[in-house]
Design a protein around this motif. Sequence first.
Motif, PDB file in Angstrom:
ATOM      1  N   TYR A 584       0.674  -1.368  -0.106  1.00  0.00           N
ATOM      2  CA  TYR A 584       0.126   0.108  -0.009  1.00  0.00           C
ATOM      3  C   TYR A 584       0.771   1.136  -0.199  1.00  0.00           C
ATOM      4  O   TYR A 584       0.305   2.406   0.368  1.00  0.00           O
ATOM      5  N   GLY A 585       2.017   1.102  -0.368  1.00  0.00           N
ATOM      6  CA  GLY A 585       2.879   2.364  -0.267  1.00  0.00           C
ATOM      7  C   GLY A 585       3.644   2.637   0.929  1.00  0.00           C
ATOM      8  O   GLY A 585       4.128   1.740   1.736  1.00  0.00           O
ATOM      9  N   PRO A 586       3.906   3.897   1.213  1.00  0.00           N
ATOM     10  CA  PRO A 586       3.206   5.277   0.301  1.00  0.00           C
ATOM     11  C   PRO A 586       4.413   5.442  -0.950  1.00  0.00           C
ATOM     12  O   PRO A 586       5.466   4.926  -0.893  1.00  0.00           O
ATOM     13  N   ASN A 587       3.732   5.974  -1.815  1.00  0.00           N
ATOM     14  CA  ASN A 587       4.195   6.260  -3.146  1.00  0.00           C
ATOM     15  C   ASN A 587       4.645   7.715  -3.249  1.00  0.00           C
ATOM     16  O   ASN A 587       4.131   8.348  -2.527  1.00  0.00           O
ATOM     17  N   PRO A 588       5.329   8.178  -4.343  1.00  0.00           N
ATOM     18  CA  PRO A 588       5.593   9.381  -4.402  1.00  0.00           C
ATOM     19  C   PRO A 588       4.353  10.171  -4.686  1.00  0.00           C
ATOM     20  O   PRO A 588       3.310   9.781  -5.343  1.00  0.00           O
ATOM     21  N   PRO A 589       4.167  11.671  -4.526  1.00  0.00           N
ATOM     22  CA  PRO A 589       3.019  12.342  -4.556  1.00  0.00           C
ATOM     23  C   PRO A 589       2.647  12.435  -5.936  1.00  0.00           C
ATOM     24  O   PRO A 589       3.583  12.723  -6.840  1.00  0.00           O
ATOM     25  N   GLY A 590       1.466  12.522  -6.403  1.00  0.00           N
ATOM     26  CA  GLY A 590       0.858  12.484  -7.952  1.00  0.00           C
ATOM     27  C   GLY A 590       0.931  13.959  -8.460  1.00  0.00           C
ATOM     28  O   GLY A 590       0.504  14.739  -7.432  1.00  0.00           O
ATOM     29  N   HIS A 591       1.503  14.240  -9.718  1.00  0.00           N
ATOM     30  CA  HIS A 591       1.399  15.694 -10.129  1.00  0.00           C
ATOM     31  C   HIS A 591       0.877  15.873 -11.465  1.00  0.00           C
ATOM     32  O   HIS A 591       1.112  16.665 -11.967  1.00  0.00           O
ATOM     33  N   GLY A 592       0.199  14.496 -11.907  1.00  0.00           N
ATOM     34  CA  GLY A 592      -0.224  14.428 -13.083  1.00  0.00           C
ATOM     35  C   GLY A 592      -1.467  13.389 -13.129  1.00  0.00           C
ATOM     36  O   GLY A 592      -1.757  12.938 -12.227  1.00  0.00           O
ATOM     37  N   TRP A 593      -2.216  13.340 -14.217  1.00  0.00           N
ATOM     38  CA  TRP A 593      -3.308  12.552 -14.621  1.00  0.00           C
ATOM     39  C   TRP A 593      -3.267  11.668 -15.764  1.00  0.00           C
ATOM     40  O   TRP A 593      -2.341  11.871 -16.485  1.00  0.00           O
TER      41      TRP A 593
END
Length: 625
Positions: A584-593
């Motif tokens: 379940y991560g955490p993963n890098p923050p999203g900056h795109g779609w």
Amino acid sequence: MNTVRLTTAQALVRFLANQYSERDGQEQRLIPGVWGIFGHGNVAGIGQALLQAAVTREADLPYYLARNEQGMVHASVAYAKMRDRLATFACTASTGPGSTNMITGAALATANRLPVLLLPSDMFATRAADPVLQQLEDTRGGDVTVNDAFRAVSKYFDRVSRPEQLIPAALAAMRVLTDPVETGAVTLALPQDVQAEAYDWPLSFFRRRVWHVGRPVPEPAAVERAAHLLRGANKPLIVAGGGTVYSGAETQLRAFAQATGIPVADTHAGKGAVPWDHPCAVGGIGSTGSHAANELAKEADVVLGIGTRYSDFTTASHTVFGNPDVTFVNLNVARLDAVKHSAEPLVADARLGIEALAEALTGWEVEQSYRRKTRQLIARTREIEDQCFTVGHGPLPAQTEILGALNEVLDDRAVVINAAGSMPGDLQQLWRARDPKAYHVEYAYSCMGYEVAAGVGAKMADPSREVVVLVGDGSYLMMAQEIVTMVSEGLKVIIVLVQNHGFASIGSLSESLGSQRFGTKYRFRDSDSGLLDGEVLPVDLAANASSLGADVLHATTVDEFRIAMDKAKAASRTTVVHVETDLYGPNPPGHGWWDVPVSQTSALESTRTAYETYATHKLAQRHYL
């Protein structure tokens, strides 16, 4: 006319052994060897020809035994990628399933614009024994075989139904393999009886041939049009794609960016063209892009695409370039890509095109305020990356922490290979490449199972580099058997096996789309719910890797992982480093779609909520006209 009597297969082997490519005065073998798995369709044809060549030394074309037909295509593609598309392998397979196993590899090669020569065996041209073992009888026509499925995924396809047809077919195959615009999978279907049929071949067919890979020169008027747009830009942005690397244009791009101050974002295939610590390097762009790259893309008024095909991940499904007046200038060897997004096309070799633009823009650079903004965004991006590397997650480490440790322990020339799952997205944001060959992520076809086989090809292409296969348990389970090939060929490859007991990427995507991670975890079927959400399966992938001949090291923490990697680097044979991470991560923050449609109507509240979010994102999507 002087002739020699050979079978079709013997003639093909002798022909392939004498093919060379050349660029910038450097020649190399175009087809240095043949991968294969033998069956009744090719053992007495291509197989006999390769044996004869090895025994009599009449042709230098080594044979390499793969363990899966798809795997040998992946290995060949990885080799071609490392060699800048100037060399690749031929792959021979038996009739029926042996040949159709190569179709996925063919699609991957063509999607990535990387050359590979496929030699699927076919049914009897004479049809004397129809239907033969593994033949698919098609009521639409007697000349249809399963190999016709290759037509859709090949840049060139031919069926050699008579020996003399090999001459034009082989020459055409070499033409396409060495054309940077047309290259991809090239398929010559070889009926098993024709492979063994003798013919009097002209000796000139086997002469040494050098296929010159040119550098198309940019048209002066096109250069001026492109330069005019860039001169008028206030917030320009470069998107560097794979064509930059294949052209060997890294030095020119770095100098151009430094002189003009234009920030450089990169695609998966273009990462490393500009070192991560170059003052103009802003990281990956698009759906899984960096903070800096995507922020600059929002306001960019002129986008200079170099060697990119603008996949939906690069454009964040046509949302990342937010300026309503954005204009594109596309430098690409292929006109197909040069005209995308209604661009001003500059059809040329990337290196020569950058040099021409640099000369046309002599003395011009962006405003100092734009350079300052770029530096500020880069600084913030570095903070985000460092936080991902040091999150201190527990009890299992986060995948991003493993990537951070891997960044630390590998040198600049080490090659990291990946293709699918959650890792490509993490890598695009977090991997700090300084060498154009250090980042080997296949993301045009994003094929699960590519990684281990690709490790074979990459190591063969450059034995001087440390090759690190970064693979999740999902991709490992798809195709790990080429570990046996690594061992048999004496190749030292490090395989970092990240196990999280499920599909982390698709699980996260499923959750964001309202599908609640359905069917994405490796679990027992629960007797009450009937779903695969019971206890974790008792799967021991490390034991599996050991059974295939690899040495195995275990790590349960980030510090243990660093120690294991040091041992793997010091080893002399293929070593697997097994580490578990949190699904379940955490993963890098999203900056795109990324545009993945959500059900417009649903009985599930989670899906209805996800659709509202999806509809909001769709408002930003547009054609670039």
